[in-house]
Design a protein around this motif. Sequence first.
Motif, PDB file in Angstrom:
ATOM      1  N   ALA A 156      -3.014   1.034   4.957  1.00 37.12           N
ATOM      2  CA  ALA A 156      -1.619   1.415   5.247  1.00 37.12           C
ATOM      3  C   ALA A 156      -1.484   2.043   6.623  1.00 37.12           C
ATOM      4  N   GLU A 181      -6.318   2.292   0.365  1.00 41.42           N
ATOM      5  CA  GLU A 181      -5.111   2.784   1.017  1.00 41.42           C
ATOM      6  C   GLU A 181      -5.264   2.953   2.527  1.00 41.42           C
ATOM      7  N   TYR A 226       0.840  -1.192   0.000  1.00 36.61           N
ATOM      8  CA  TYR A 226       0.000   0.000   0.000  1.00 36.61           C
ATOM      9  C   TYR A 226       0.871   1.236   0.000  1.00 36.61           C
ATOM     10  N   VAL A 237       3.080   0.077   6.370  1.00 38.72           N
ATOM     11  CA  VAL A 237       2.466   0.522   5.123  1.00 38.72           C
ATOM     12  C   VAL A 237       2.011  -0.714   4.334  1.00 38.72           C
ATOM     13  N   ASP A 238       2.791  -1.777   4.449  1.00 32.96           N
ATOM     14  CA  ASP A 238       2.430  -3.050   3.819  1.00 32.96           C
ATOM     15  C   ASP A 238       1.808  -3.980   4.855  1.00 32.96           C
TER      16      ASP A 238
END
Lengths: 180, 985
Positions: B415, B412, B38, B932-933
Amino acid sequence: MEKGKGVMGSGRRWAVDFTDNSTAPSSRDIPDPPGFTRASIDQDDSALSKQKKDAEANWKSQKAWEVAQAPFKNLMMMGFMMWMAGSTVHLFSIGITFSALWQPISALQGVGKVFEPYKDSKVELLGPKLLFIALNLGGLALGVWKLNTLGLLPTHASDWVSSLPPAQEVEYSGGGIPLH
Amino acid sequence: MAAAVRFFILLLLFLSSLNPILSLYEDQVGLVDWHQQYIGKVKHAVFHTQKTGRKRVVVSTEENVVASLDLRHGEIFWRHVLGTKDAIDGIDIALGKYVITLSSGGSILRAWNLPDGQMVWESSLQGPKDSKTLLLVEKSSKVDKDNMVIVLGRGCLHGVSSVDGEILWKKEFDTQSLKIQQVIQPPGSDFIYVVGFSSSSLFEVYQINAKNGEELQHETAAFTGDFSQELSLVSSETLVALDAARSSLVTISLQSGKISFQQAYISHLVEGSSGPAVMLPSPVTGIFAVKINAVTVFIKVTGEGKLEVVDKTEHTTIISDALPFTEGQQAFALVQHEGNKIHLIMKLADNWGSDLLKETIEMDQQRGLVHKVFVNNYIRTDRSHGFRVLVVMEDHSLLLLQQGAVVWSREESLASIVDITTSELPLEKQGVSVAKVEHNLFEWLKGHWLKLKGTLMLASPEDVAAIQKIRLKSSEKSKMTRDHNGFRKLLIVLTRAGKLFALHTGDGRIVWSLLLPLLRYSENCQHPMGVNLYQWQVPHHHAMDENPSVLVVGKCGQSSDALGVLSFVDTYTGKVLRSFGLDHSVAQVVPLPSTDSTEQRLHLIIDADKHAHLYPKTPEAVGIFQSELSNIYGYSIEADNGIIKGHALKSKCVGKEADEYCFGTRELWSVVFPSESEKIIATVTRRPNEVVHTQAKVIVDQDVMYKYISRNLLFVATVAPKASGEIGSATPEESWLIVYLIDTVTGRILHRMSHHGSQGPVHAVFSENWVVYHYFNLRAHRYEMSVIEIYDQSRAENKDVWKLVLGKHNLTSPISSYSRPEVVTKSQSYFFTHSVKAMAVTLTAKGITSKQLLIGTIGDQVLALDKRFLDPRRTVNPTQAEKEEGIIPLTDSLPIIPQSYVTHALKVEGLRGIITVPAKLESTTLVFAHGVDLFFTQLAPSRTYDSLTEDFSYALLLLTIIALVAAIFVTWVLSERKDLQEKWR
C-alpha cells in the motif's frame, strides 16, 4: 448464324480437312505424281497472286494502324474513369489507377504479339508500333499522374523525412530535485 | 463497373461501422487487468466479536484507512480511505454498533456503521492549538444509556454524544502551557481525570464531570526534579512517570484528586542496569514496562505506590494491549523473537508467574520483527478460552495467529510503494514435452470450439460460463517465462517498509519478496529508507544464462547529508547480490547512457557536496566514463531557493585523495528565479527510456515540421509565492503561473509563458516534443490543461526532395545543444473538469503508436485521453485537409468520455502514481497505477492494429478455410465431369 453454329457444333460426326498443305514441299510424305511440276502452276498464277498479296498487304497495314490507334479510345475512357474516381485514396480510385498503370504496361510488353498478324515483308509496321507505344506511354503517364494526385508518389519532402529517426545528441545531462 | 461501385459502397458501410472502441465489454473485465486492495500498516485494531456470527476486526492504518476485516480469511468487508491530510489518531467502538474515528490531529470525529461501514455522523472539533489527541469511549454496562465519547484534541476536551455526534460540552483549560498527557475515567465513576505537565516539573490534575464538562477540582503539584514528559497509566488512580534524566521512576497517585509523588531509582529496582530508560505502554492494570537498553523490565505497582520488578527479558519483546478476559480479569500477550521463531505468551494481569498460553510460531524471515500485537479471545466449543492474535510485522504485513499457526496474512507493504521498475522474465528453455503439447492442443481445440459456439450464438449458459472461465484462467498470462508480445514482465516494487517485491504482470501475484537487510534498523543506519530503484543490469547478449539485476538506493535518514546505501538484487531469484553502505550522501542518481562489457549500466551518484561518484567501481567503467566525460553534464534544482544550476564534470575530486571513482563538478550556469515573484512548484523531464520514432511531423499538404527532440529539456513551473498555498488563498490579480522550457546542458531558456490568474498545483507530463500540464485558473474558477509543442525551426529548410532522396542532408547527424537551434513553440489551453492526482503518458516499444495521456483523477480512477485533443493546431473550423489529417475542431473544454476510464468500474484508492511500460508489441503499453490499491492493465491507444484480438475465433477461420477448400474440390470435380460430357457429345 446461331442455328448453323449449333448444327455444326452438335451434329459433327466426321470431318475432312481441305486445307492445302501442298505449297510446303517439306511437309509432304508422298512424292508428286510424275509429270506434275508444282513450279509451273505457281508461275501460271503469279500475276493473280501478286495482286492478291498487294491487297492483303494494304489491308494489313490499314489494320495495323487501326490497332495502333486503339489505345487512344482506352486513354479517353481511362481519363473519364479517373475523373469520376476523385482524388481521395480509397479502394475504387486505387483500383482505377492501378488498372490505368497496368494496361499500358501489359500492352507495351506485348507490342510484338499485337502486331504479329500484320507482319509482312511488304508492310511497314514501325509507324503503327511507334504510335501504339506512344499512346500507351501516354496512358502510363496518365496513371502516374493520377498516382501522384492521390499522394502515393514520394514527391514531397515529407515522404522522405517522415521515417527519419531523431538525431543523436552529443551531450547528456542528468539531475533534478535532490532525493529525499 | 456496377459491381465495383456496389462493392465500394458496401466497403464504405463496413468501414463506417468500425468506430474505434476504447472501452471494454463487461465480460472482458479481468482478462488483462488485475486489481488488488490493501489498507496499509495497521496502527490500531479493535476487535468486534460481540455477536458470534460476525467475526471482524476494525483497523486504522498509516495510509489513513479505516477498514473492517474478516477474521477468518482476512478479507476486507468495508474500507474507507480518508484523505492524505486526514491522519487517523484513534479508533474505538461505541454502543457496539458504531466505529468512532478521530482524525486530522483531533479535529474530526466520525462514526461509521459497524456492519456496512456507512458514515453515521461527523463532528468537527475546534480548538486553539495542536495537542496530544486521545479518544475515550465510555464503556457502560447499560445498553440504553447514551454513551459519551470524550475526545482530547486541539488542546480542548470535548464530550460528544455517540448517538448523533452532538458536542455536548467543551472544556478549555486555563493554563496555556498545559500539555495534557492522559485522560482517565475510573470505572463506574462520573468524573474524569485530565493529567498533564504545565512545565517540566509542574504536574496538574483536573477533575471534570463527565456529564457536563464542569471542572470539579484542579490540583497542581511541583516535583523536585524534572519530568521527561513520559507517562504511563498503571491504574485509574496511579501513574508512573520518568524523570528528565531517565534514571528514576516517579509514581504519581491521585487519591481523590490529591497528588502525591514517590520516587524510585531504576538502578535500585533493577540490579546491574544502566543507561536511559524508555517507557513502554502499560499493558494491564498494575503493571508497566520500561525498556533499558535492550532489556525490557516489567514492574508491578503494589499498594501505596511500591514498585516491584516481576520480570525482565533480553529478547525483543512486544506487548499487546489489555484484553478484558473474565470477570474483572485482564490478560495480555507478549511476543518475543528467537531466531526465525516467535514465542507468543499470554498472561493474566494478577498472576505473572503462570502463562495462560505459550506458543511458538515459525515466522518467515522476510517479515522482520514484530511491531504491534493485538489480542482477542474466543470461547471454544469445549468452553475453554482460545486466543487470536493480530500481529503487525516490520514489513507492514498483517498476520492472524491462532493455535500456533498463521491463519492468514496480508502484504500491506504494497500500500505504500516508493518506486517501481520492471524486469523481463526468463526466456523459455528448450525441450517442452510432447504430452504437454498434445494436451494443450486438445484444450486449445476445445476452447476454440466453445468460442465458436459462442460466436454463432449456439452456446448454452454453461458453455458461456466455461468460456468466461477459460478466458480468465488463461494459463498463458501467468507463465513464468518471457512471451513473444512482451506482456509478461516482473514489476519490481520498492515499498516504504524497505521491502522489495516482484509482481507478475499476468495476474499480480507476488513472485518473490525481500526485506532488504540494509534498509532495516542498525547501529550505523538509524532511520534507513529506500529512495529509488534503477535497472542495473539488463543482459541481452547472454540472456539465457545471466539474470538481470536492479539497484536499490537508500539513505540513512531524512537529512540531505545522510549516508547512502546500495543493494543489488537479482530479479529472477530475489536474492541480494551485493550490498554496502556508502561513505558519502546521495543527492542524485544519474543513470548514464553507456554500459560496461557485462552490460552493467554506469550510474553517477552525486552527493550533497556536489561530488560525482561512479558505479560500478571498476577500471573498465572509469575508462568508458573518461571517454565521455566532456559530454556529461548535471543540473540541480534547489526548489527552496528558486535556483537551477548546471554543472560540468571535472576529472578529479577536490579535497579527496586517490579516489579514481570520484569526480568533481564545476558550475556552468544558473537560472535564478526572483524569490519575491516566483516559486518553483513543479519540474518534469522526459522519461529516459522513451523511444521516438520520427523527428518529422507531417502536416496539411504534405508539409513537414521538425520536432525539437532533446532529452536535455526541463519543464519548470513557478507560481507567485502568495499563490503557492491552497486554491482560493490568493486573488486572481496576485497569482500567476509561469512555465519554462530550459535546456539543461546550456541553461538556455527555450520558452517562457505566463498564465495570469492561475495557480498550482501543477501536474505535468513531458513526452517527445511536447509538455502537457494541468493547473487551476482562478479567473474562470476551473481547472485547465495546456499543451506546449516545440519545433526546430533551423531544420525547416530541409525541403528539397532531391537532396533528401540522395541523402544529402544533415537531419540525422548528431546535434549539440551549443549549436543553439532556433525553436518555435505552439501552445493551446483547454478547460478540464477534474482535478488531477497523477499524470502519465503511454509509452510504446518503437514510439509509432499515437499517445494517450493517463490522468489519475480525484476520484482515484485513471482516465485515458487522446493526445489528439491536446493539439495546438486545433481550430474552431478546420479545413477539409486538416480534418483529413485528424484535427479535431476546437472546443473550450476537453471531453471526458466515460468509456475511456482505464480502471472501468474500479477505484485505485489513494492513487499516487501511474507507470507505463512498453510491451514488445508496438500497439500495446502496460499501465500500472498504485496508491493504497494496485491496478494493472494493458492499453492499446490506437487499438491492437498489429495483432488479432483475444476473442478472435481461430476455429471459425479454420472452418471457413476447410469449407472453401471443400467447395473448390467439389466444383473442380463437377466441372471436370461436365467437360467430359461435353467432349463425348
